[in-house]
Motif scaffolding. Structure first.
Motif, PDB file in Angstrom:
ATOM      1  N   GLU A  20      40.464  80.479  48.915  1.00 17.07           N
ATOM      2  CA  GLU A  20      40.851  81.805  48.458  1.00 17.07           C
ATOM      3  C   GLU A  20      41.379  82.676  49.600  1.00 17.07           C
ATOM      4  O   GLU A  20      41.176  82.374  50.779  1.00 17.07           O
ATOM      5  N   ASN A  21      42.001  83.805  49.223  1.00 13.28           N
ATOM      6  CA  ASN A  21      42.467  84.780  50.210  1.00 13.28           C
ATOM      7  C   ASN A  21      41.328  85.200  51.134  1.00 13.28           C
ATOM      8  O   ASN A  21      41.502  85.306  52.354  1.00 13.28           O
ATOM      9  N   SER A  22      40.158  85.466  50.549  1.00 12.81           N
ATOM     10  CA  SER A  22      39.012  85.952  51.321  1.00 12.81           C
ATOM     11  C   SER A  22      38.550  84.946  52.373  1.00 12.81           C
ATOM     12  O   SER A  22      38.095  85.336  53.459  1.00 12.81           O
ATOM     13  N   ASN A  23      38.687  83.640  52.072  1.00 10.09           N
ATOM     14  CA  ASN A  23      38.315  82.618  53.061  1.00 10.09           C
ATOM     15  C   ASN A  23      39.234  82.666  54.272  1.00 10.09           C
ATOM     16  O   ASN A  23      38.784  82.498  55.412  1.00 10.09           O
ATOM     17  N   ILE A  24      40.521  82.884  54.035  1.00 13.17           N
ATOM     18  CA  ILE A  24      41.481  82.968  55.140  1.00 13.17           C
ATOM     19  C   ILE A  24      41.224  84.216  55.973  1.00 13.17           C
ATOM     20  O   ILE A  24      41.216  84.172  57.213  1.00 13.17           O
ATOM     21  N   VAL A  25      41.004  85.353  55.312  1.00 11.80           N
ATOM     22  CA  VAL A  25      40.713  86.595  56.021  1.00 11.80           C
ATOM     23  C   VAL A  25      39.463  86.431  56.884  1.00 11.80           C
ATOM     24  O   VAL A  25      39.448  86.806  58.063  1.00 11.80           O
ATOM     25  N   GLU A  61      34.571  75.347  53.414  1.00 14.27           N
ATOM     26  CA  GLU A  61      33.510  75.056  54.370  1.00 14.27           C
ATOM     27  C   GLU A  61      34.050  74.337  55.601  1.00 14.27           C
ATOM     28  O   GLU A  61      33.587  74.578  56.719  1.00 14.27           O
ATOM     29  N   ILE A  62      35.040  73.456  55.414  1.00 12.26           N
ATOM     30  CA  ILE A  62      35.636  72.789  56.571  1.00 12.26           C
ATOM     31  C   ILE A  62      36.302  73.815  57.472  1.00 12.26           C
ATOM     32  O   ILE A  62      36.136  73.803  58.698  1.00 12.26           O
ATOM     33  N   VAL A  63      37.071  74.734  56.891  1.00 11.40           N
ATOM     34  CA  VAL A  63      37.748  75.772  57.668  1.00 11.40           C
ATOM     35  C   VAL A  63      36.734  76.643  58.392  1.00 11.40           C
ATOM     36  O   VAL A  63      36.911  77.000  59.565  1.00 11.40           O
ATOM     37  N   SER A  64      35.638  76.971  57.737  1.00 14.60           N
ATOM     38  CA  SER A  64      34.629  77.850  58.315  1.00 14.60           C
ATOM     39  C   SER A  64      33.901  77.211  59.491  1.00 14.60           C
ATOM     40  O   SER A  64      33.528  77.908  60.446  1.00 14.60           O
ATOM     41  N   PHE A 123      48.027  81.745  47.263  1.00 16.85           N
ATOM     42  CA  PHE A 123      47.691  82.842  48.166  1.00 16.85           C
ATOM     43  C   PHE A 123      48.463  84.096  47.771  1.00 16.85           C
ATOM     44  O   PHE A 123      49.560  84.016  47.214  1.00 16.85           O
ATOM     45  N   ASN A 124      47.898  85.250  48.122  1.00 14.60           N
ATOM     46  CA  ASN A 124      48.622  86.524  48.046  1.00 14.60           C
ATOM     47  C   ASN A 124      48.846  86.985  49.480  1.00 14.60           C
ATOM     48  O   ASN A 124      47.961  87.607  50.081  1.00 14.60           O
ATOM     49  N   PRO A 125      50.006  86.695  50.069  1.00 13.88           N
ATOM     50  CA  PRO A 125      50.234  87.024  51.485  1.00 13.88           C
ATOM     51  C   PRO A 125      50.051  88.501  51.800  1.00 13.88           C
ATOM     52  O   PRO A 125      49.544  88.852  52.873  1.00 13.88           O
ATOM     53  N   ASP A 126      50.433  89.388  50.890  1.00 18.64           N
ATOM     54  CA  ASP A 126      50.304  90.823  51.152  1.00 18.64           C
ATOM     55  C   ASP A 126      48.839  91.227  51.272  1.00 18.64           C
ATOM     56  O   ASP A 126      48.466  92.018  52.145  1.00 18.64           O
ATOM     57  N   VAL A 127      47.996  90.697  50.389  1.00 17.48           N
ATOM     58  CA  VAL A 127      46.565  91.020  50.434  1.00 17.48           C
ATOM     59  C   VAL A 127      45.958  90.545  51.750  1.00 17.48           C
ATOM     60  O   VAL A 127      45.192  91.270  52.405  1.00 17.48           O
ATOM     61  N   ILE A 128      46.291  89.328  52.165  1.00 15.85           N
ATOM     62  CA  ILE A 128      45.752  88.789  53.416  1.00 15.85           C
ATOM     63  C   ILE A 128      46.255  89.593  54.607  1.00 15.85           C
ATOM     64  O   ILE A 128      45.483  89.972  55.499  1.00 15.85           O
ATOM     65  N   THR A 129      47.530  89.887  54.631  1.00 15.09           N
ATOM     66  CA  THR A 129      48.134  90.607  55.755  1.00 15.09           C
ATOM     67  C   THR A 129      47.543  92.005  55.910  1.00 15.09           C
ATOM     68  O   THR A 129      47.268  92.453  57.034  1.00 15.09           O
ATOM     69  N   ARG A 130      47.331  92.697  54.793  1.00 14.82           N
ATOM     70  CA  ARG A 130      46.778  94.064  54.860  1.00 14.82           C
ATOM     71  C   ARG A 130      45.335  94.065  55.356  1.00 14.82           C
ATOM     72  O   ARG A 130      44.847  95.085  55.864  1.00 14.82           O
ATOM     73  N   SER A 131      44.658  92.924  55.247  1.00 10.59           N
ATOM     74  CA  SER A 131      43.248  92.845  55.643  1.00 10.59           C
ATOM     75  C   SER A 131      43.065  92.464  57.108  1.00 10.59           C
ATOM     76  O   SER A 131      41.926  92.428  57.592  1.00 10.59           O
ATOM     77  N   PHE A 157      49.182  77.913  54.634  1.00  6.59           N
ATOM     78  CA  PHE A 157      48.693  78.742  55.738  1.00  6.59           C
ATOM     79  C   PHE A 157      48.826  77.955  57.028  1.00  6.59           C
ATOM     80  O   PHE A 157      48.392  76.807  57.113  1.00  6.59           O
ATOM     81  N   ASP A 158      49.449  78.564  58.054  1.00  6.91           N
ATOM     82  CA  ASP A 158      49.603  77.940  59.369  1.00  6.91           C
ATOM     83  C   ASP A 158      49.002  78.851  60.422  1.00  6.91           C
ATOM     84  O   ASP A 158      49.245  80.069  60.435  1.00  6.91           O
TER      85      ASP A 158
END
Length: 351
Positions: A229-234, A211-214, A262-270, A328-329
């Protein structure tokens, strides 16, 4: 008072040789004396820090990383030596105090009904020394939230009640530098002060992190031990690209809790993530931030080099981005993608 007959340069030298507790008492002598003290530059004082103990508040003048001088203590009346107590009327306030001695600092006392007014009074008259200010600890026995202080460190102890804490934070000024050091059994409640602070450091953010990130609208945020989660970053990156969030952001750094990865590949592909040119070193992101930990302020340089970036659609501003399994940066530049290509960091054929 003969002091007023001296040239200002002599007065300034005299003041700088006095103890800060004596200067505080001197500032109460008259409005003329207070105005004179306010003319004296105190730039060697980095902060006036209020550090809350279980039994009292200590007030420090912070000169440097390793040099904090105690100015006074604020104590409940029942704990003060009655034989040395004195009283003074100043600006409509009746101050009860024990003057400084060779072994003790100045002590100002209060009872249950005068906690708030005493803290406000002391802060008002500390302004002649104040160059910056922070509260360095927290305890609900005292009410430092009444102070107009814009840099705070809150030490959140295990037994602290989330509702009481939330009420306290809501009364605070909007924060410039805000550090939360969370050791509570129950998670703190989310508060708008987190989202609106210019520079947020949240130690043990846990499940508050999404929620802070959002919602964050400040300049910098560093979240430690985050459960996100990955979905929050995406979602955050896509909303930033669309100009829907983090309009003032300079950088965001998230360290994951040990229970998450994190799963960097999942985030990157999204995401639409692009690469800087491999023919030269990517731009180095450097941004100094004042943090408040322990008893002093420290200047932390964020010095990061990342190989990839994303673009904001509305103005083509770029942000370097890096995703690893535990971190995550996100570092926002003032350059557009076209300007970055003209500087040679992006192949013009790809921009």
């Amino acid at each position: 008072m003969k002091l007023f007959n001296f040239p200002f340069l002599v007065q300034k030298k005299i003041f700088h040789q006095m103890g800060y507790d004596d200067l505080f008492l001197l500032s109460l002598a008259s409005s003329r004396m207070l105005k004179l003290l306010q003319l004296v530059p105190w730039k060697h004082i980095k902060a006036i820090s209020y550090k809350t103990r279980k039994t009292h508040i200590s007030v420090f003048a912070v000169k440097s990383q390793n040099d904090s001088l105690k100015v006074m203590e604020l104590r409940p009346s029942k704990t003060v030596n009655q034989a040395t107590k004195q009283m003074m009327h100043c600006s409509g306030y009746e101050m009860t105090y024990c003057p400084p001695s060779d072994t003790n600092k100045l002590i100002i006392s209060f009872n249950q009904d005068t906690i708030e007014s005493t803290v406000q009074f002391v802060h008002q008259y500390m302004n002649h020394l104040q160059y910056g200010c922070t509260i360095l600890s927290y305890d609900l026995i005292f009410l430092p939230a009444v102070l107009p202080i814009k840099s705070n460190v809150l030490m959140l102890h295990m037994g602290m009640d989330p509702e009481c804490l939330n009420d306290y934070i809501s009364k605070m000024e909007n924060q410039k530098c805000f550090t939360m050091k969370n050791q509570m059994k129950k998670l703190p409640l989310n508060n708008m002060k987190f989202h609106n602070s210019q520079h947020l450091n949240f130690i043990n953010a846990y499940s508050l992190a999404p929620e802070i990130v959002s919602c964050f609208e400040g300049r910098t945020a560093v979240l430690y031990n985050s459960k996100i989660e990955n979905s929050n970053i995406v979602d955050f990156v896509i909303r930033w690209q669309q100009g829907e969030t983090a309009h003032n952001l300079k950088f965001l750094k998230i360290y994951l809790d040990s229970t998450h990865v994190f799963n960097p590949d999942v985030i990157t592909r999204s995401l639409d993530i692009r690469k800087f040119t491999p023919s030269r070193e990517p731009p180095r992101f450097q941004f100094p931030v004042i943090n408040f930990f322990g008893a002093q302020e420290t200047l932390q340089d964020h010095d990061l080099t990342m190989n990839t970036y994303v673009v904001r659609e509305s103005d083509q501003i770029i942000s370097s981005i890096s995703i690893s399994e535990d971190r995550f940066d996100f570092c926002v530049w003032e350059w557009t993608e076209k300007q970055t290509a003209e500087m040679g960091y992006i192949d013009k054929t790809s921009s």
